[in-house]
Design a protein around this motif. Structure first.
Motif, PDB file in Angstrom:
ATOM      1  N   GLY A   1     -33.927   6.753  10.093  1.00 26.11           N
ATOM      2  CA  GLY A   1     -35.132   7.508   9.744  1.00 26.11           C
ATOM      3  C   GLY A   1     -34.864   8.990   9.655  1.00 26.11           C
ATOM      4  O   GLY A   1     -35.786   9.803   9.763  1.00 26.11           O
TER       5      GLY A   1
ATOM      6  N   ASP B   1     -44.902   1.554  10.545  1.00 26.38           N
ATOM      7  CA  ASP B   1     -44.537   2.975  10.700  1.00 26.38           C
ATOM      8  C   ASP B   1     -43.039   3.160  10.477  1.00 26.38           C
ATOM      9  O   ASP B   1     -42.585   4.133   9.876  1.00 26.38           O
ATOM     10  N   ALA B   2     -42.263   2.163  10.930  1.00 30.56           N
ATOM     11  CA  ALA B   2     -40.805   2.220  10.744  1.00 30.56           C
ATOM     12  C   ALA B   2     -40.461   2.153   9.264  1.00 30.56           C
ATOM     13  O   ALA B   2     -39.601   2.904   8.785  1.00 30.56           O
TER      14      ALA B   2
ATOM     15  N   MET C   1     -36.299   1.160  15.075  1.00 32.30           N
ATOM     16  CA  MET C   1     -36.881   2.489  15.352  1.00 32.30           C
ATOM     17  C   MET C   1     -38.120   2.363  16.237  1.00 32.30           C
ATOM     18  O   MET C   1     -38.518   3.331  16.893  1.00 32.30           O
ATOM     19  N   VAL C   2     -38.694   1.160  16.274  1.00 34.47           N
ATOM     20  CA  VAL C   2     -39.807   0.915  17.208  1.00 34.47           C
ATOM     21  C   VAL C   2     -39.264   0.904  18.631  1.00 34.47           C
ATOM     22  O   VAL C   2     -39.742   1.608  19.514  1.00 34.47           O
TER      23      VAL C   2
ATOM     24  N   LYS D   1     -41.216   5.532   7.720  1.00 39.60           N
ATOM     25  CA  LYS D   1     -40.256   6.571   8.113  1.00 39.60           C
ATOM     26  C   LYS D   1     -38.911   6.346   7.436  1.00 39.60           C
ATOM     27  O   LYS D   1     -38.234   7.282   7.032  1.00 39.60           O
TER      28      LYS D   1
ATOM     29  N   TYR E   1     -39.378   5.822  18.084  1.00 44.14           N
ATOM     30  CA  TYR E   1     -39.540   6.787  16.989  1.00 44.14           C
ATOM     31  C   TYR E   1     -40.598   6.306  16.011  1.00 44.14           C
ATOM     32  O   TYR E   1     -41.201   7.106  15.294  1.00 44.14           O
ATOM     33  N   ALA E   2     -40.851   4.983  15.984  1.00 47.01           N
ATOM     34  CA  ALA E   2     -41.905   4.419  15.127  1.00 47.01           C
ATOM     35  C   ALA E   2     -42.865   3.640  16.023  1.00 47.01           C
ATOM     36  O   ALA E   2     -42.437   2.981  16.980  1.00 47.01           O
ATOM     37  N   SER E   3     -44.147   3.696  15.678  1.00 45.42           N
ATOM     38  CA  SER E   3     -45.150   3.022  16.541  1.00 45.42           C
ATOM     39  C   SER E   3     -45.134   1.514  16.294  1.00 45.42           C
ATOM     40  O   SER E   3     -45.433   0.738  17.199  1.00 45.42           O
ATOM     41  N   ASP E   4     -44.789   1.117  15.088  1.00 41.02           N
ATOM     42  CA  ASP E   4     -44.703  -0.330  14.792  1.00 41.02           C
ATOM     43  C   ASP E   4     -43.843  -0.488  13.536  1.00 41.02           C
ATOM     44  O   ASP E   4     -43.366   0.497  12.960  1.00 41.02           O
ATOM     45  N   SER E   5     -43.701  -1.743  13.120  1.00 40.53           N
ATOM     46  CA  SER E   5     -42.808  -2.039  12.004  1.00 40.53           C
ATOM     47  C   SER E   5     -43.267  -1.339  10.722  1.00 40.53           C
ATOM     48  O   SER E   5     -42.463  -0.877   9.923  1.00 40.53           O
TER      49      SER E   5
END
Ligand code: GLC
Length: 741
Positions: free
Chosen positions: A261, A301-302, A290-291, A305, A295-299
């Motif tokens: 990301g 968001d990943a 990244m979850v 990013k 760094y990411a709130s969920d898949s």
């Protein structure tokens, strides 16, 4: 008659349209295809699934998704190989609406059918032509087996041998690592993509994965921008300059942001400053991870990013497949990012000729003929013996005479075959592997008495079989021990807190050495090991890494003198774990140690010398070389001038040999402190007994340059020290060069 005229007109016009389509520039063909694609079909192109042979944690019941492939939801598969399998899966892709062919990728790290030495071993050969040929043979076999793409070369600089993946790379040095990165890219890809004896290469893991904290795989990486540019990026830039078709993200973070990301890496540096036109594939599931990183709130968001940061293809996390369409429809993700990624992927498929013939890599007779080519194992044997490093050879114990009467071979790796293949092979076939025992047996005279004892296992605690081994040693004229790691102790997810030779092997060595007879030790591992007792007491030590299918023949060839060892270490061997991370690029510091007896208020350890057990560039020969007559054509140059450095290298011994003459540079005063020495070039020179050759290097401004605190690549006026060494700790000649304003 009219009917036939109509038919022939149709055939001719079809032919013309096909030819004209094939003659259109690839970018135009990509654009035409993109115009026909739905959002889902575009996302399908950047979704990659694994076949049944997983090389990562299977996140969920990932069945073999032929239905997704038939409906155009998959653009690439990894771990599907063999002409029969790839043809079957490709046929499924051609049932999709637009019949876009799949890419087939796999980790062909050091061979497909013919297993070559691990990459770190090949780096010890310092033979760029041999390394390139090794990659070319691997590519030829992989392409014949229906593959289009290898996830190699791994170009991560590795200075922490606790990290198991040091075995996959080219060691610790920027110059050597960059030169090998180019050689491997050219080897895998050939002069241009599209040949059916070449595959796309993949520079990985972008970036700085080799600097994971504490040498623990998948951990964080935190470093200055300057160190990143000065040390960890150059091999990636070398791969990009060599035209590497793809990059792969690292699992690690860089300064707090996961590489997958990280737009600094992928957008700013790779696709921006370097203007890279290939595509970036994530590592296995690294988008979804990244979850876990936080760094990411969920898949979803990943996915956002990752696509925003420049990750063009999703290996195995399905984040793009599940979320990208909605993110675009909701206006959260810009469709231009998707289009750019898809365009990059399709461009490679056109370059490989897959739209002209999706089955062009699926030729059964070529597969059969290529995978049974007897030349390949001879090439593997050649680079294997060139990769062997002679660390020690007191009283010329080596080479051993083939007429030796009683020879004892002792140790858990004497008869091993699977370990010699190393990790990261597509499929083990020990029937093709020559063990050390078999290699030695093939060398000694028929009447010789070859005795074998295992002595102990690789990693357990038992000493029960020591006595049998000691008894054999007492009867022997020559004792050869084979010690080291098992193949599963180095590689991905194989970090070790203790890199001593495992188990009871060093105790076995001491028991054998106590017989008072000279002992030759062959060490096999995927990384530098710590073996101070062996280093102190063995009469001779040969580092044989994991040399692949021809290991036994290659090692025996060196032990019995058929081949004069020429390898040099591409990585530093520490005395202790406490010295790690360690490399030859040390700084003088403000309190340098000038004498080992005076370390009071010096940059030193109170319990160990600063020096390693064996230095970067170290490697002995059965002959001797002298270095003389160092000359510089100009002792000072301006920025656009060059100076030619030359010296004479002579083989002063009785047998032919090869020497790797290394050119080091020091910039003693600069705007940022510079290491005491940095490798800037090398030559591997073959010399007959008594033969001399003049070795030349052309010194340019580039040799004098470095990244300053503003990340500018600069050569600062002043004096420089140029050194010629047989190793980083064995400088033979030196001179001074001035760069004038
Ligand atoms: C692995 C490795 C990577 C490899 C990929 C596919 O996790 O990190 O080097 O290419 O997955 O097998």
């Amino acid at each position: 008659m009219k009917k036939y005229q109509g038919l022939s007109i149709l055939i001719v016009s079809l032919f013309i349209s096909t030819v004209s389509a094939q003659r259109k520039p690839i970018s135009a063909r990509v654009d035409s295809l993109m115009k026909l694609m739905t959002l889902e079909e575009k996302i399908g192109q950047i979704n990659q699934y694994s076949g049944r042979e997983a090389t990562g944690p299977v996140t969920r019941k990932q069945t073999y998704q032929l239905n997704d492939i038939r409906s155009g939801k998959v653009g690439s598969m990894l771990n599907v190989h063999g002409v029969k399998n790839t043809r079957e899966v490709q046929a499924a892709a051609l049932q999709s609406r637009l019949k876009i062919p799949l890419l087939f990728g796999m980790d062909i790290i050091h061979g497909y059918k013919t297993i070559f030495p691990i990459p770190l071993a090949e780096a010890a050969s310092w033979d760029l032509d041999a390394i390139r040929l090794s990659a070319h043979i691997a590519a030829r076999e992989a392409a014949a087996a229906g593959l289009h793409w290898t996830f190699a070369p791994m170009v991560d600089i590795g200075r922490d041998p606790r990290w198991g993946r040091v075995m996959e790379g080219a060691g610790e040095d920027v110059f050597l690592g960059s030169a090998i990165a180019k050689a491997r890219v050219y080897g895998f890809q050939g002069d241009r993509l599209g040949g059916t004896d070449a595959v796309m290469a993949c520079a990985k893991h972008f970036a700085a994965y080799g600097a994971v904290a504490a040498g623990r795989d998948y951990n964080d990486v935190d470093m200055s921008e300057r160190l990143l540019w000065d040390t960890y990026l150059p091999p990636f830039k070398a791969a990009a300059d060599a035209g590497v078709a793809t990059f792969m993200n690292s699992f690690s973070t860089l300064n707090g942001i996961p590489a997958t990301g990280n737009s600094d890496l992928q957008r700013h540096i790779l696709k921006g400053k370097w203007n890279y036109k290939g595509f970036v594939v994530s590592d296995w599931g690294s988008i979804g991870e990244m979850v876990e990183w936080g760094y990411a709130s969920d898949s979803s968001d990943a996915a956002l990013k990752a696509i925003t940061a420049g990750c063009d293809m999703d290996m195995q996390s399905e984040a793009y497949k599940r979320h990208l369409a909605r993110l675009i429809k909701e206006g959260k993700a810009d469709v231009k990012l998707l289009d750019d990624a898809v365009r990059r992927v399709l461009y490679k498929k056109f370059e490989l000729g897959l739209f002209d013939d999706p089955y062009r890599f699926c030729n059964e007779s070529r597969e059969q003929e290529t995978l049974s080519n007897p030349q390949h194992k001879l090439i593997a044997r050649d680079i294997a013996r060139k990769s062997i490093v002679l660390l020690k050879n007191e009283e010329k114990v080596l080479p051993v005479s083939a007429k030796v009467q009683n020879i004892a071979v002792i140790g858990p790796l004497v008869k091993s075959k699977r370990d010699l293949e190393g990790s990261w092979i597509p499929r083990s076939d020990t029937s093709l592997v020559v063990s050390l025992f078999e290699g030695i047996k093939g060398k000694i005279a028929p009447g010789s008495n070859l005795m074998y004892a295992k002595g102990c296992s690789i990693a357990d605690t038992s000493q029960a079989d020591f006595q049998e081994a000691i008894n054999l040693a007492k009867q022997a004229d020559v004792i050869i021990m084979a010690l080291g790691e098992s193949y599963s102790m180095s590689g991905e997810a194989k970090s070790r807190t203790d890199i001593h030779i495992p188990g009871q092997q060093e105790a076995l060595f001491e028991a054998i050495e106590a017989t008072g007879k000279p002992v030759v030790v062959v060490l096999m591992a995927g990384r530098p090991l710590i073996f101070n007792k062996v280093a102190r007491k063995a009469s001779a030590i040969v580092y044989a890494w994991w040399l692949g299918a021809e290991a036994g023949n290659a090692i025996a060839g060196v032990l019995f003198g058929d081949y004069n060892p020429s390898g040099k270490l591409p990585v530093t061997f520490p005395r202790s774990i406490g010295q790690i991370p360690i490399s030859y690029t040390q700084y003088n510091t403000g309190k340098p140690v000038k004498s080992p007896d005076d370390i009071k208020y010096k940059s030193a350890y109170i319990d160990s010398p600063n020096s390693p057990q064996y230095a970067f560039g170290h490697g002995l020969s059965y002959t001797k070389f002298s270095y003389s007559g160092l000359k510089l054509s100009k002792s000072s140059i301006s920025a656009n001038e060059t100076s030619e450095l030359s010296f004479t290298l002579t083989n002063t011994g009785e047998i032919a040999g090869e020497e790797v003459a290394q050119l080091y540079l020091q910039d003693p005063v600069a705007s940022v402190v510079r290491p005491l020495k940095e490798l800037k070039d090398f030559r591997k020179v073959s010399l007959k007994p008594g033969e001399s050759k003049v070795v030349r290097f052309t010194i340019t401004k580039d040799y004098l340059s470095f990244f300053n605190r503003h990340l500018e690549w600069v050569a600062e006026p002043g004096n420089f020290k140029l050194m010629i060494g047989a190793a980083s700790d064995d400088i033979k000649l030196e001179t001074a060069l001035t760069l004038v304003q």
